[in-house]
Design a protein around this motif. Sequence first.
Motif, mmCIF file in Angstrom:
data_model
loop_
_atom_site.group_PDB
_atom_site.id
_atom_site.type_symbol
_atom_site.label_atom_id
_atom_site.label_comp_id
_atom_site.label_asym_id
_atom_site.label_seq_id
_atom_site.Cartn_x
_atom_site.Cartn_y
_atom_site.Cartn_z
ATOM 1 N N THR A 82 0.814 -1.247 0.054
ATOM 2 C CA THR A 82 -0.168 -0.140 0.064
ATOM 3 C C THR A 82 0.841 1.256 -0.114
ATOM 4 O OG1 THR A 82 -0.289 -0.038 2.398
ATOM 5 C CG2 THR A 82 -1.911 -1.008 1.211
ATOM 6 N N ASP A 83 2.165 1.150 0.322
ATOM 7 C CA ASP A 83 2.781 2.294 0.429
ATOM 8 C C ASP A 83 3.520 2.854 -1.078
ATOM 9 O OD1 ASP A 83 4.542 -0.096 0.235
ATOM 10 O OD2 ASP A 83 6.262 0.848 1.399
ATOM 11 N N LEU A 84 3.657 1.958 -1.933
ATOM 12 C CA LEU A 84 3.907 2.194 -3.611
ATOM 13 C C LEU A 84 5.216 3.111 -3.484
ATOM 14 C CD1 LEU A 84 0.527 3.173 -5.135
ATOM 15 C CD2 LEU A 84 1.743 1.065 -5.072
ATOM 16 N N PRO A 85 6.478 2.199 -3.392
ATOM 17 C CA PRO A 85 7.563 2.941 -3.749
ATOM 18 C C PRO A 85 7.614 3.156 -5.104
ATOM 19 C CG PRO A 85 7.735 0.570 -3.277
ATOM 20 C CD PRO A 85 6.352 0.915 -3.096
ATOM 21 N N GLU A 86 8.589 4.311 -5.400
ATOM 22 C CA GLU A 86 8.646 4.659 -6.794
ATOM 23 C C GLU A 86 9.123 3.592 -7.702
ATOM 24 O OE1 GLU A 86 8.087 7.676 -8.444
ATOM 25 O OE2 GLU A 86 7.310 8.381 -6.653
ATOM 26 N N ASP A 87 9.940 2.796 -7.042
ATOM 27 C CA ASP A 87 10.619 1.732 -8.027
ATOM 28 C C ASP A 87 9.442 0.659 -8.296
ATOM 29 O OD1 ASP A 87 11.912 -0.205 -9.417
ATOM 30 O OD2 ASP A 87 13.352 -0.318 -8.080
ATOM 31 N N GLN A 88 8.851 0.409 -9.364
ATOM 32 C CA GLN A 88 7.782 -0.383 -9.520
ATOM 33 C C GLN A 88 8.067 -2.064 -9.282
ATOM 34 O OE1 GLN A 88 5.781 -0.091 -13.357
ATOM 35 N NE2 GLN A 88 4.969 1.734 -12.785
ATOM 36 N N SER A 89 9.517 -2.199 -9.379
ATOM 37 C CA SER A 89 9.975 -3.531 -9.249
ATOM 38 C C SER A 89 9.728 -3.888 -7.704
ATOM 39 C CB SER A 89 11.494 -3.743 -9.529
ATOM 40 O OG SER A 89 12.484 -3.179 -8.925
ATOM 41 N N ASP A 90 9.702 -2.951 -6.894
ATOM 42 C CA ASP A 90 9.758 -3.167 -5.475
ATOM 43 C C ASP A 90 8.350 -3.224 -4.722
ATOM 44 O OD1 ASP A 90 12.527 -3.022 -4.917
ATOM 45 O OD2 ASP A 90 12.574 -0.700 -4.386
ATOM 46 N N ARG A 91 7.371 -3.133 -5.757
ATOM 47 C CA ARG A 91 6.032 -3.007 -5.243
ATOM 48 C C ARG A 91 5.294 -4.387 -6.056
ATOM 49 N NH1 ARG A 91 4.615 2.810 -7.538
ATOM 50 N NH2 ARG A 91 4.703 2.278 -9.653
ATOM 51 N N ASN A 92 5.701 -4.999 -6.905
ATOM 52 C CA ASN A 92 4.876 -6.111 -7.692
ATOM 53 C C ASN A 92 5.631 -7.336 -7.398
ATOM 54 O OD1 ASN A 92 3.688 -4.126 -9.227
ATOM 55 N ND2 ASN A 92 5.158 -4.025 -11.010
#
Length: 144
Positions: free
Chosen positions: A57-67
């Motif tokens: 839910t915090d959605l880091p800028e780097d998409q690879s860290d959130r998927n």
Amino acid sequence: MESFESDDGHVIVRLDRGDMVLESIERACEDHDVDTGAVVTGIGTFSTLNIHYVDRTDLPEDQSDRNVDLELEGAWEVTDVNGVIADGDPHLHVTAFDGDRTVGGHLEEGCEINVLGEITIRKIDGLSLERRPGDRNVSQLARR
């Protein structure tokens, strides 16, 4: 893969064993000049299911860290494929069941048809959309 277009702007895509799903939908969009549209229904069986989903839910800028990426083999019964096509680029989601579990997420390249697939695309005339980076590097629809 074979695709058929109606007089009112619907494109039906037939996928056969061994066809790649997203790649075939992209090709159908090119073949039938689908710039803005929607995948309104999709069913089939996949032998390879490649998806990703967001697990934070915090959605880091780097998409690879959130998927979370899933690459699944086996017999997957697909109950739905849908999404929006903007600037000829499909953004699609899928729901599938393998007999034990149901999974869903963003459809990725490399999903292979096991038995068959049937996709319905609806062209949307009079509207030109594209995706632009938005807040937290999330792709957002915008008029072109």
